[in-house]
Design an enzyme around this catalytic site. Structure first.
Site, mmCIF file in Angstrom:
data_model
loop_
_atom_site.group_PDB
_atom_site.id
_atom_site.type_symbol
_atom_site.label_atom_id
_atom_site.label_comp_id
_atom_site.label_asym_id
_atom_site.label_seq_id
_atom_site.Cartn_x
_atom_site.Cartn_y
_atom_site.Cartn_z
ATOM 1 N N ARG A 15 67.247 53.052 -13.641
ATOM 2 C CA ARG A 15 67.894 53.308 -12.362
ATOM 3 C C ARG A 15 68.789 54.539 -12.443
ATOM 4 O O ARG A 15 69.106 55.025 -13.531
ATOM 5 C CB ARG A 15 68.738 52.090 -11.943
ATOM 6 C CG ARG A 15 67.936 50.880 -11.543
ATOM 7 C CD ARG A 15 68.813 49.647 -11.328
ATOM 8 N NE ARG A 15 69.360 49.134 -12.584
ATOM 9 C CZ ARG A 15 70.154 48.071 -12.670
ATOM 10 N NH1 ARG A 15 70.501 47.415 -11.583
ATOM 11 N NH2 ARG A 15 70.600 47.658 -13.849
ATOM 12 N N LYS A 75 74.999 51.146 -15.035
ATOM 13 C CA LYS A 75 75.439 50.191 -16.046
ATOM 14 C C LYS A 75 76.699 50.692 -16.740
ATOM 15 O O LYS A 75 77.027 51.873 -16.716
ATOM 16 C CB LYS A 75 74.333 49.950 -17.085
ATOM 17 C CG LYS A 75 73.117 49.240 -16.514
ATOM 18 C CD LYS A 75 73.457 47.877 -15.925
ATOM 19 C CE LYS A 75 73.816 46.851 -16.976
ATOM 20 N NZ LYS A 75 74.129 45.524 -16.380
ATOM 21 N N TYR A 94 78.775 49.215 -12.612
ATOM 22 C CA TYR A 94 78.870 47.822 -13.054
ATOM 23 C C TYR A 94 79.524 47.813 -14.433
ATOM 24 O O TYR A 94 79.156 48.597 -15.310
ATOM 25 C CB TYR A 94 77.483 47.179 -13.174
ATOM 26 C CG TYR A 94 76.811 46.873 -11.859
ATOM 27 C CD1 TYR A 94 77.343 45.943 -10.981
ATOM 28 C CD2 TYR A 94 75.615 47.507 -11.509
ATOM 29 C CE1 TYR A 94 76.730 45.659 -9.778
ATOM 30 C CE2 TYR A 94 74.983 47.229 -10.308
ATOM 31 C CZ TYR A 94 75.548 46.305 -9.445
ATOM 32 O OH TYR A 94 74.929 46.026 -8.252
ATOM 33 N N HIS A 96 81.153 44.358 -15.845
ATOM 34 C CA HIS A 96 81.064 42.999 -16.407
ATOM 35 C C HIS A 96 81.944 42.892 -17.657
ATOM 36 O O HIS A 96 81.508 42.456 -18.717
ATOM 37 C CB HIS A 96 79.612 42.633 -16.714
ATOM 38 C CG HIS A 96 78.720 42.642 -15.507
ATOM 39 N ND1 HIS A 96 78.803 41.681 -14.518
ATOM 40 C CD2 HIS A 96 77.744 43.499 -15.125
ATOM 41 C CE1 HIS A 96 77.908 41.951 -13.571
ATOM 42 N NE2 HIS A 96 77.261 43.041 -13.911
ATOM 43 N N GLU A 118 80.833 44.981 -9.384
ATOM 44 C CA GLU A 118 80.633 43.532 -9.235
ATOM 45 C C GLU A 118 81.854 42.798 -8.709
ATOM 46 O O GLU A 118 81.743 41.628 -8.315
ATOM 47 C CB GLU A 118 80.190 42.911 -10.571
ATOM 48 C CG GLU A 118 81.248 42.839 -11.650
ATOM 49 C CD GLU A 118 81.333 44.108 -12.498
ATOM 50 O OE1 GLU A 118 82.035 44.075 -13.520
ATOM 51 O OE2 GLU A 118 80.691 45.124 -12.139
ATOM 52 N N ASP A 270 74.701 38.835 -18.229
ATOM 53 C CA ASP A 270 75.639 39.953 -18.314
ATOM 54 C C ASP A 270 77.075 39.521 -18.031
ATOM 55 O O ASP A 270 78.008 40.313 -18.154
ATOM 56 C CB ASP A 270 75.234 41.118 -17.398
ATOM 57 C CG ASP A 270 75.012 40.708 -15.960
ATOM 58 O OD1 ASP A 270 75.293 39.534 -15.625
ATOM 59 O OD2 ASP A 270 74.563 41.549 -15.163
#
Length: 378
Positions: A15, A75, A94, A96, A118, A270
């Site tokens: 992505r 990511k 993101y 996490h 997120e 994740d």
């Protein structure tokens, strides 16, 4: 604002954080956008498209980090990127954090401003930047689960929807949120017998109303889970606690209760995973087997369908990116409570409770940080 879009370097992550259309929108407001060469290739976007949209192409990831005020990614940064991050640099991606103390400590040490997709949250508790990838991951969970139920891949050798005269597979979905709802739709559409569990009776009532007849609802508790795993062929973990580590609903000892060849797909991996025996895998090596149970725990599932995922993600992130670029992150977060909740780490301080709780770190009130930043600007 100077915006940088590096090429994703996590294993099999295809992505990209910004499409050529997104570049066009940011350029309208006078922002400068630097994109690493070949950053969009995996998603089907060529360098020429970015150039035509007004982006400036840079040859290396080091160049992008060095020049940008705001880094847009998909990511979280991996270890090789840590040293590239500058103090006070805004990272919009993101993260996490609650599933990685190493990442958390690295971002605290760098003094970066980490705004996590997120945990951007609307007043109605919905998570607008997590929803599109949850939709993709929920649908993919069943697609991948159906594949790994095949005998050559060590599954039970069951066709998810069965055939006339042969019962369909039993699918258990833990969690009735976005991931679970999309997974249930996919499994039901393929003809499986589906049970979806959640702790909210109101949510179960809603799901019972909208789902087809081959989907049943059940209250989620340990007793019911232990009973259901004995007869299910595919189990999808779809539990989410925003910004915090997922609870273990399936424990190590429960594997002995499952039939050989049962497939577990933990979409929550994740965030630490809701299946105790799950640990992150990659698209290159997506599964492993414990007690004859197949575990599929790819941490970036939507990365396997990057064209769809990139468009879905950037449709959601671009309006927020424009606010951050137009106003600066401090003012944008003061003006928009959605973005304010997205702040996880700022200038060496943890400002999101779920992250602080995960590692017993001091929690700084995010409003205090924003006041301090305003005073510094003045």
């Amino acid at each position: 604002m100077v915006i940088g879009v590096p090429k994703e370097i996590k294993n099999n992550e295809n992505r990209v954080a910004l499409t050529p259309a997104g570049v066009t929108e940011l350029r309208k407001y006078g922002h400068v956008v630097y994109v690493q060469v070949n950053a969009g290739e995996g998603s089907g976007f060529e360098d020429e498209e970015y150039i035509a949209a007004g982006a400036i192409m840079l040859p290396t990831i080091e160049d992008v980090y060095a020049i940008a005020e705001m880094i847009m990614k998909v990511k979280e940064p991996i270890a090789s990127e840590y040293d590239l991050i500058k103090e006070n640099q805004l990272l919009f991606t993101y993260f996490h954090f609650a599933s990685s103390e190493e990442l958390t400590q690295a971002m605290l040490a760098k003094g970066a401003v980490c705004l996590a997709y997120e945990t951007v949250e609307r007043p109605d508790r919905s998570l607008p930047l997590l929803v599109p990838m949850s939709e993709v991951a929920g649908r993919m969970a069943v697609q991948e689960g159906a594949k790994y139920l095949e005998k050559p891949l060590k599954g039970r050798g069951i066709l998810l929807g069965g055939v006339p005269g042969v019962k369909p597979a039993n699918v258990l979905i833990l969690g009735g949120g976005i991931v679970g709802t999309q997974a249930a739709k996919m499994a039901a559409g393929l003809g499986a017998h589906v049970t979806i569990m959640d702790v909210s009776l109101a949510r179960l009532r809603y799901l019972s109303d909208i789902m087809p007849p081959n989907v049943q609802t059940m209250m989620s508790n340990e007793y019911n889970i232990r009973e259901m795993i004995k007869v299910c062929d595919l189990i999808v973990g779809a539990v989410l606690i925003p910004g915090a580590k997922a609870p273990h609903l399936i424990t190590r000892d429960m594997l002995k209760m499952m039939r050989a060849g049962t497939v577990l797909v933990d979409v929550a991996v994740d965030q630490g995973g809701c299946i105790e025996t799950c640990h992150p895998t990659t698209h290159e090596n997506p599964t492993y087997i414990i007690d004859d149970v197949v575990h599929y725990c790819v941490a970036n599932m939507p990365g396997a369908v990057p064209y769809t995922s990139t468009l879905a993600l950037t449709n959601a992130t671009l309006p927020y990116a424009l606010q951050l670029a137009n106003k600066g992150w401090q003012q944008a977060c003061r003006d928009n409570s959605d973005l304010k909740l997205g702040l996880n780490v700022v200038d060496g301080k943890v400002v999101y409770k779920g992250v602080a709780d995960a590692f017993n770190l001091p929690l700084t009130d995010v409003s205090t940080v924003l006041i301090e930043e305003e005073q510094e600007v003045q």
